[in-house]
Design a protein around this motif. Structure first.
Motif, short mmCIF file in Angstrom:
data_model
loop_
_atom_site.label_atom_id
_atom_site.label_comp_id
_atom_site.label_asym_id
_atom_site.label_seq_id
_atom_site.Cartn_x
_atom_site.Cartn_y
_atom_site.Cartn_z
N LEU A 220 0.86 -1.18 0.00
CA LEU A 220 0.00 0.00 0.00
C LEU A 220 0.90 1.24 0.00
O LEU A 220 1.83 1.34 0.79
CB LEU A 220 -0.86 -0.02 1.27
CG LEU A 220 -1.87 1.11 1.45
CD1 LEU A 220 -2.88 1.10 0.31
CD2 LEU A 220 -2.56 0.99 2.79
N MET A 282 -1.45 -2.51 10.71
CA MET A 282 -2.51 -1.99 9.85
C MET A 282 -2.04 -1.95 8.39
O MET A 282 -2.82 -2.23 7.48
CB MET A 282 -2.93 -0.58 10.29
CG MET A 282 -3.51 -0.53 11.68
SD MET A 282 -4.88 -1.68 11.88
CE MET A 282 -4.66 -2.13 13.58
N TRP A 283 -0.78 -1.56 8.21
CA TRP A 283 -0.27 -1.46 6.84
C TRP A 283 -0.25 -2.83 6.18
O TRP A 283 -0.62 -2.99 5.02
CB TRP A 283 1.14 -0.83 6.84
CG TRP A 283 1.34 0.04 5.65
CD1 TRP A 283 2.07 -0.26 4.53
CD2 TRP A 283 0.77 1.35 5.42
NE1 TRP A 283 1.98 0.79 3.64
CE2 TRP A 283 1.21 1.77 4.15
CE3 TRP A 283 -0.06 2.18 6.17
CZ2 TRP A 283 0.83 3.01 3.61
CZ3 TRP A 283 -0.43 3.40 5.64
CH2 TRP A 283 0.02 3.80 4.38
N ALA A 285 -2.11 -5.50 7.07
CA ALA A 285 -3.48 -6.00 6.88
C ALA A 285 -4.18 -5.25 5.75
O ALA A 285 -4.89 -5.86 4.93
CB ALA A 285 -4.26 -5.89 8.18
N ALA A 286 -3.98 -3.93 5.66
CA ALA A 286 -4.65 -3.15 4.61
C ALA A 286 -4.11 -3.53 3.23
O ALA A 286 -4.87 -3.63 2.26
CB ALA A 286 -4.49 -1.65 4.87
N ALA A 289 -5.90 -6.62 2.41
CA ALA A 289 -7.34 -6.42 2.15
C ALA A 289 -7.57 -5.85 0.75
O ALA A 289 -8.51 -6.22 0.05
CB ALA A 289 -7.95 -5.50 3.21
N VAL A 290 -6.69 -4.94 0.35
CA VAL A 290 -6.81 -4.34 -0.99
C VAL A 290 -6.52 -5.39 -2.06
O VAL A 290 -7.30 -5.57 -3.00
CB VAL A 290 -5.85 -3.14 -1.13
CG1 VAL A 290 -5.72 -2.71 -2.59
CG2 VAL A 290 -6.34 -1.97 -0.27
#
Lengths: 323, 447
Positions: A220, A282-283, A285-286, A289-290
């Motif tokens: 991300l 978070m980085w 997991a995000a 997720a993307v």
């Protein structure tokens, strides 16, 4: 009001590939993982079978983990110097597979011998019952010495070995075929090269149906849109019947996400001592997720909390009823 | 039935006045036909022609404007399902939730917090777009008071959520009069009530339910001449929200089904904030127009905003950085100087590795019109002349004493001619950015 039927009718599906072999199939794994089978775009159950759930592999290194960010080192504690213990811990954290990266085979990072690498692979195989991905150090000459030794040491275990690249695939193709492993084919964010590598491997005699592809991952904020679109294009083509793009896709999320400065040392004024360590999780997991929205069969992750969050997220993406 | 470019062209003035920004009426007609431009861009269209064309030529997905002038947010009017087919046009509005049951001082604190939510990434400032005010109090007066306060402190576009149409009406016609808030009634309301609300407030309406339900609602509102409508799957599972997003986008673009040709609002503000953040990232990828979120913390908000930044870049246009000499860390005249291109991914890959290595460096981003090292080299934009010119233009010779450049390993072939052209010493660095750390620590240190 009747609304239009918006389901796409796909001509084909993503290949199913099984990694790992139990005693029944001549291996020693206590579980296996089957990837692929999707007959629809991700998470659209109204248009067809989503296939097997995306599997989670957890990354471990055979050395050099002192360079990992503190947030990861703290999460794993003192197992990082022992691949076997590390693998056990990763399974406790939810790993369905172990992704062993032979970092210290690299000429600049220890230059461990093929025999030593093979010992490490055996150690991990003994420590855990889940299937294994083994990833060479990426230096052509060294991989061509290391991976044959690894392949022989893990014969019968039906591992996923990588990576086969455009300029270096012959040795790996030959040993995977001889020792009955699955092959991980890598391409540098380019859908044409991805097809080309698959063609080269099949020309060398390796079945397309036994391959998993790694189209290169970006985190991300660091090129994820290129990965996203290449994987989305590949998925559309694969479902549309292009056999050269119907392989399950691996995303190397942990490795890439934890290189981002937002993950390791977020450069923003709002970062506090309480939240500082959350950013990397978070980085990671995000990023996952993307990428999941573009079509991914196998995620390689690192942080235990990211593993937990992504497992919950996969459940939310796939369960029609409110949790 | 959608009109062809020629159908539209026949109705145009055919004066090629260019006032629409396009070179000819035919070009304009083609853009209207493909849904990329609305008819309103033609200032000379006769009313008769407009009437005939309007309905048939409207873009398959409506553009909805929310918020006060001069900076409202526009969502919708998307033209493709996949960004690689063209690009996504209107980035989703990220709306942070505020409860109207907070007292005045808590609301004031949130306003201060909201203003501080600014993050610079890749040369761009990222911030949340809107505030979503939720009528937890159940009181119309309380909602109006909170709306008043948020509006005067922030003046950003707002979403109002209430199960009472009166509360929405009071806030939208009172303190938010003229501010075009998006109004979402979460309780029972008839199409007549909603249409009256929309007209009174001069504001867009959000209707929720499954795809059939919202299609009925949009159709009913349309008959009452309310067209600025946003649709929502409402409070449902993530899986159903994702399916709703794809189904409605496909119905609008592929089937040209007008009742679903509206931008979509999704709710990602559940108690589990991490789950909400991850769902929001997925919704941004898959067609959301408004994402209602409670990601007030930076570590939850920045991933959502970065997803939006990345997914909404134009895939046809490489993202560039300013071509110049960058200083990373506490540089000295002895610091190494690395050369790369101004393709942002190339530049930021190098920058990230330099930062990770914790060795202060100069990075010279040569203007290759945003192409990567190998592409720039192949197109003759990354060559000894352009690199030498960039060194000169940035006075690199005054900044480093060693007069040595490190070039990417992929263009090792130009090292001799670059040395000749520039008079600098040329070192061949690693092929991939990931090799920069080890290279600086070993090869450079050994010099």
């Amino acid at each position: 009001m009747t609304i239009p039927d918006t389901s796409e009718k796909w001509a084909s599906s993503i290949n199913e590939v099984t990694i790992g072999a139990t005693a029944e199939d001549g291996g020693t794994r206590t579980s296996t993982v089957t990837l692929g089978g999707a007959k629809a775009l991700p998470f659209l159950s109204f248009e067809g079978s989503p296939g097997r759930p995306t599997a989670i592999a957890v990354e471990i290194w055979d050395g050099g983990a002192e360079a990992w960010p503190d947030q990861l080192k703290d999460a794993y504690g003192d197992v990082l110097s022992s691949p076997g213990e590390w693998a056990k811990k990763a399974v406790e954290f939810g790993a369905e597979m172990i992704c062993l990266r032979l970092m210290s085979a690299h000429p600049d990072a220890g230059d461990r011998s093929p025999e030593q690498c093979a010992e490490t692979v055996k150690e991990v195989l003994q420590a855990v019952g889940v299937p294994l991905i083994v990833w060479g150090c990426g230096v052509d000459e060294k991989d061509n010495e290391t991976l044959p030794a690894v392949s022989a040491a893990a014969k019968g275990e039906n591992c996923l070995l990588g990576t086969a690249r455009e300029k270096n695939y012959r040795t790996l193709v030959a040993v995977c075929q001889a020792d009955k492993h699955k092959l991980l084919a890598e391409s540098p964010l380019d859908i044409n090269i991805a097809k080309q590598v698959n063609i080269l491997c099949t020309d060398a005699g390796f079945p397309l149906e036994d391959m998993v592809v790694f189209p290169t991952t970006g985190a991300l904020g660091y090129g994820i849109e290129y990965v996203y679109s290449i994987q989305e294009r590949g998925r559309l083509a694969g479902l549309g019947g292009d056999k050269l793009l119907a392989q399950p896709v691996l995303c190397d999320v942990g490795y890439e996400a934890w290189r981002a400065k937002e993950a390791k040392a977020p450069p923003f004024a709002c970062v506090t001592d309480e939240t500082r360590n959350e950013w990397g999780i978070m980085w990671e997991a995000a990023t996952a997720a993307v990428l999941l929205q573009s079509g991914v069969e196998l995620l390689v992750l690192r942080h235990p909390k990211a593993i937990e969050y992504i497992k919950q997220t996969l459940a939310r993406f796939t369960q029609a009823a409110p949790a | 039935m959608a009109l062809t470019g020629l159908d539209i062209y026949k109705q145009l003035p055919k004066e090629n006045c260019k006032e629409c920004g396009l070179p000819t009426c035919l070009a304009f007609a083609m853009k209207v036909a493909s849904g990329q431009v609305g008819l309103e861009e033609c200032p000379r269209l006769t009313d008769d022609a407009r009437g005939e064309l309007d309905e048939a030529s409207a873009p398959p997905q409506r553009l909805v404007t929310i918020g006060p002038d001069p900076d409202p947010v526009q969502i919708g009017q998307e033209t493709v399902l996949f960004r690689h087919d063209e690009k996504f046009h209107h980035p989703p509005a990220v709306a942070l939730t505020v409860s109207d049951s907070l007292d005045e001082s808590a609301l004031g604190d949130l306003c201060t917090e909201f203003k501080a939510l600014e993050f610079t990434r890749v040369g761009e400032t990222l911030r949340p777009t809107m505030v979503a005010l939720i009528n937890d109090s159940g009181s119309a007066d309380t909602m109006s008071a909170a709306a008043q306060m948020l509006h005067s402190a922030l003046s950003v576009p707002m979403v109002l959520l209430s199960d009472k149409i009166d509360a929405l009406s009071a806030a939208a016609t009172g303190p938010l009069s003229g501010a075009r808030p998006l109004l979402m009634c979460t309780g029972e309301a008839s199409a007549d009530d909603l249409a009256a609300l929309a007209k009174q407030a001069g504001a867009p309406i959000c209707v929720a339910g499954d795809a059939e339900t919202v299609a009925d609602r949009v159709e009913a509102l349309g008959k009452l001449e309310v067209k600025d409508v946003v649709i929502s799957p409402g409070r449902t599972s993530t899986a159903e929200a994702l399916q709703f997003l794809t189904q409605t986008r496909r119905a609008a673009l592929k089937s040209k089904f007008r009742p679903l040709g509206c931008p979509v609002l999704v709710l990602a503000d559940g108690d589990d904030k991490v789950a909400g953040m991850l769902d929001a990232c997925a919704f941004v990828c898959k067609y959301a127009g408004v994402v209602v979120s409670n990601a007030w913390d930076g570590h939850l908000l920045v991933p959502i905003l970065t997803t939006r930044q990345n997914i909404y870049t134009d895939p046809q246009k490489p993202v560039q950085v300013e071509p110049k000499l960058y200083e990373i860390g506490e540089v000295t005249p002895q610091s190494p100087l690395l050369v790369t291109t101004n393709f942002s991914l190339s530049y930021y890959s190098v920058e990230a590795e330099v930062e990770t290595a914790r060795i202060p460096c100069y990075i010279l981003a040569v203007d290759t019109e945003g192409t990567s090292v190998l592409t720039g080299w192949a197109a003759d934009k990354f060559n000894p002349e352009t690199i030498t010119n960039a060194l000169t233009a940035n006075n690199a010779g005054d900044k480093v004493e060693h007069h040595t450049v490190i070039i990417p390993g992929h263009v090792a072939v130009i090292s001799a001619s670059l040395a000749e052209e520039s008079g600098w010493k040329v070192l061949v660095g690693p092929k991939e950015a990931t090799g920069i750390g080890p290279y600086l620590k070993s090869d450079w240190n050994a010099l």
